[in-house]
Write an enzyme that holds these catalytic residues in place. Structure first.
Site, PDB file in Angstrom:
ATOM      1  N   SER A 206     101.683  37.059  11.627  1.00 55.88           N
ATOM      2  CA  SER A 206     101.470  36.089  10.552  1.00 55.88           C
ATOM      3  C   SER A 206     101.949  34.714  10.989  1.00 55.88           C
ATOM      4  O   SER A 206     102.156  34.484  12.188  1.00 55.88           O
ATOM      5  CB  SER A 206     102.198  36.555   9.295  1.00 55.88           C
ATOM      6  OG  SER A 206     101.805  35.782   8.181  1.00 55.88           O
ATOM      7  N   ASN A 207     102.127  33.794  10.050  1.00 56.24           N
ATOM      8  CA  ASN A 207     102.622  32.459  10.364  1.00 56.24           C
ATOM      9  C   ASN A 207     103.459  31.967   9.186  1.00 56.24           C
ATOM     10  O   ASN A 207     103.441  32.571   8.120  1.00 56.24           O
ATOM     11  CB  ASN A 207     101.442  31.528  10.666  1.00 56.24           C
ATOM     12  CG  ASN A 207     100.498  31.438   9.475  1.00 56.24           C
ATOM     13  OD1 ASN A 207     100.862  30.928   8.431  1.00 56.24           O
ATOM     14  ND2 ASN A 207      99.286  31.967   9.629  1.00 56.24           N
ATOM     15  N   PRO A 208     104.206  30.867   9.359  1.00 54.84           N
ATOM     16  CA  PRO A 208     105.156  30.461   8.306  1.00 54.84           C
ATOM     17  C   PRO A 208     104.557  29.654   7.151  1.00 54.84           C
ATOM     18  O   PRO A 208     105.302  29.015   6.408  1.00 54.84           O
ATOM     19  CB  PRO A 208     106.188  29.615   9.065  1.00 54.84           C
ATOM     20  CG  PRO A 208     105.581  29.272  10.355  1.00 54.84           C
ATOM     21  CD  PRO A 208     104.314  30.016  10.555  1.00 54.84           C
TER      22      PRO A 208
END
Ligand code: C5P
Length: 396
Positions: A206-208
């Site tokens: 995923s990513n932030p």
């Protein structure tokens, strides 16, 4: 900013009125406060006066020794009357046009805009008469803020419908009420947040992304009168009121949710940080930890926005690009390749902006070649600038 008369009636939520008054003043609104005799059984005039920064309009002060009539004066002064908390009784009087106390007389004397924040026991809120009065008030052009579902005040009542919205929520609703409805009629699809690409039941790529930018666009558009569907990846943000929220996890789920509503939409703002790859193999069982090196094979995810661009029709399409260094040229290339009207360029690695923060500093690149560099501002303000351009393209 507006002149707001807060009218407090007799419910236990009256103790929240000083907080509401303070929030309104902090936002720059001019406030005055009115309290019914019953309200003053829950809260003192002094706490209201201090929070409002001025005297409290009470029943005793209704007709003044100098001959002025307070209900007429207040009705003329107020741009909005916010009745919070609002009892079933106060709503009934207004719906029937009674005017035998300061509040009902003020409302009948022609208050310009009226909003109600009902607070009562669930049985009273759901009573057919209260519902009928609520509908009458709406038909009169009044706004209803809530009530919410939650713990009820009286001892032993548990949870139910009838809880007053919190002061922060009332402030949001009031802000929306005061916003001009220049996007009325627009059907807007917004995506927000990251996606999760699972390797097994407990691990994902995923990513932030916090989802804040997309949520800000959805909320700003709602306040401006648009009909909004928000397709959201996993975030910690509360679902915005007045917006249909569709929750998804993976890029493939997001693609399905968006394509399924594409024929409905007149504009799409793709603010989601869609993962570019997903694991080629997904295990149904949790993968055991092994000491040896592990190689992960990835498949490219479909580019949702590009697909939308290939079948654009008369829709307005907005994309986001997160870049470093040579961002401008790459963003311009994306704008053309994905057939967009507007691309919002964010900078990676700039302190205090972008992923997770409350502010953003963006460059807007338009199909017609315009390049607008915006100074650092709140994401909500960026959202409004984006929507100004959506409106321009939508109206053609
Ligand atoms: O090509 P790039 O990922 O930089 O493009 C970003 C824009 O494209 C964003 O608006 C993003 O929401 C969208 N996008 C998409 N599907 C993907 C990847 C990005 O719709 N698989």
């Amino acid at each position: 900013m507006a002149r707001v008369l807060v009218a407090v009636t007799g419910g236990v939520a009256a103790i929240k009125a000083p907080h509401l008054l303070r929030l309104l003043r902090a936002q720059g609104h001019e406030v005055r406060v009115l309290a019914t005799p019953r309200a003053l059984e829950f809260i003192t005039p002094l706490s209201l006066a201090v929070a409002a920064g001025g005297e409290v309009a009470t029943e005793e002060a209704w007709f003044r020794p100098d001959g002025r009539a307070l209900h007429i004066e207040l009705a003329r002064w107020a741009e909005v009357v916010l009745v919070a908390p609002a009892t079933a009784d106060a709503m009934a009087k207004a719906a029937l046009g009674l005017a035998d106390d300061l509040l009902s007389a003020t409302l009948l004397a022609g208050a310009k805009r009226v909003a109600w924040a009902p607070a009562m026991n669930e049985a009273m809120w759901l009573a057919p008469k209260t519902q009928e009065h609520a509908r009458t008030l709406e038909a009169m052009g009044h706004a209803l803020f809530g009530p919410a579902y939650g713990p009820l005040a009286a001892v032993g009542e548990g949870e139910g419908w009838g809880r007053m919205l919190e002061p922060e929520e009332l402030l949001e609703r009031l802000q929306a009420l005061l916003t001009p409805k220049d996007l009325k009629g627009l059907k807007l699809l917004v995506s927000a947040g990251p996606t999760r690409e699972y390797l097994d039941p407990v691990r994902f790529l995923s990513n932030p992304s916090s989802g804040r930018m997309g949520y800000a666009v959805a909320e700003a558009a709602r306040d401006r009168g648009a009909e909004v569907v928000l397709v959201s990846g996993p975030t910690t943000l509360p679902a915005p009121w007045g917006v249909e929220v569709v929750r998804v996890e993976s890029a493939l789920e997001m693609r399905e949710a968006i394509l399924g509503r594409y024929s409905w939409a007149q504009a799409v703002v793709m603010a989601a940080a869609v993962a570019d790859y997903r694991p080629a193999e997904v295990s149904r069982e949790k993968e055991p930890k092994v000491a040896a090196e592990k190689v992960l094979r990835l498949l490219p995810n479909p580019d949702i926005l590009k697909e939308l661009g290939e079948n654009k029709g008369p829709r307005v399409l907005v994309g986001f690009a997160m870049e470093t260094g040579e961002g401008l040229a790459r963003a311009k290339e994306k704008l053309l390749r994905k057939n967009l009207d507007l691309i919002v360029l964010n900078w990676v690695n700039r302190e205090g902006v972008g992923f997770g923060s409350l502010e953003n500093e963006v460059v807007l690149l338009l199909r017609d070649g315009r390049v607008l560099e915006l100074p650092r501002m709140k994401k909500r303000q960026v959202a409004d600038r984006i929507l100004d351009l959506v409106k321009e393209f939508w109206k053609g």
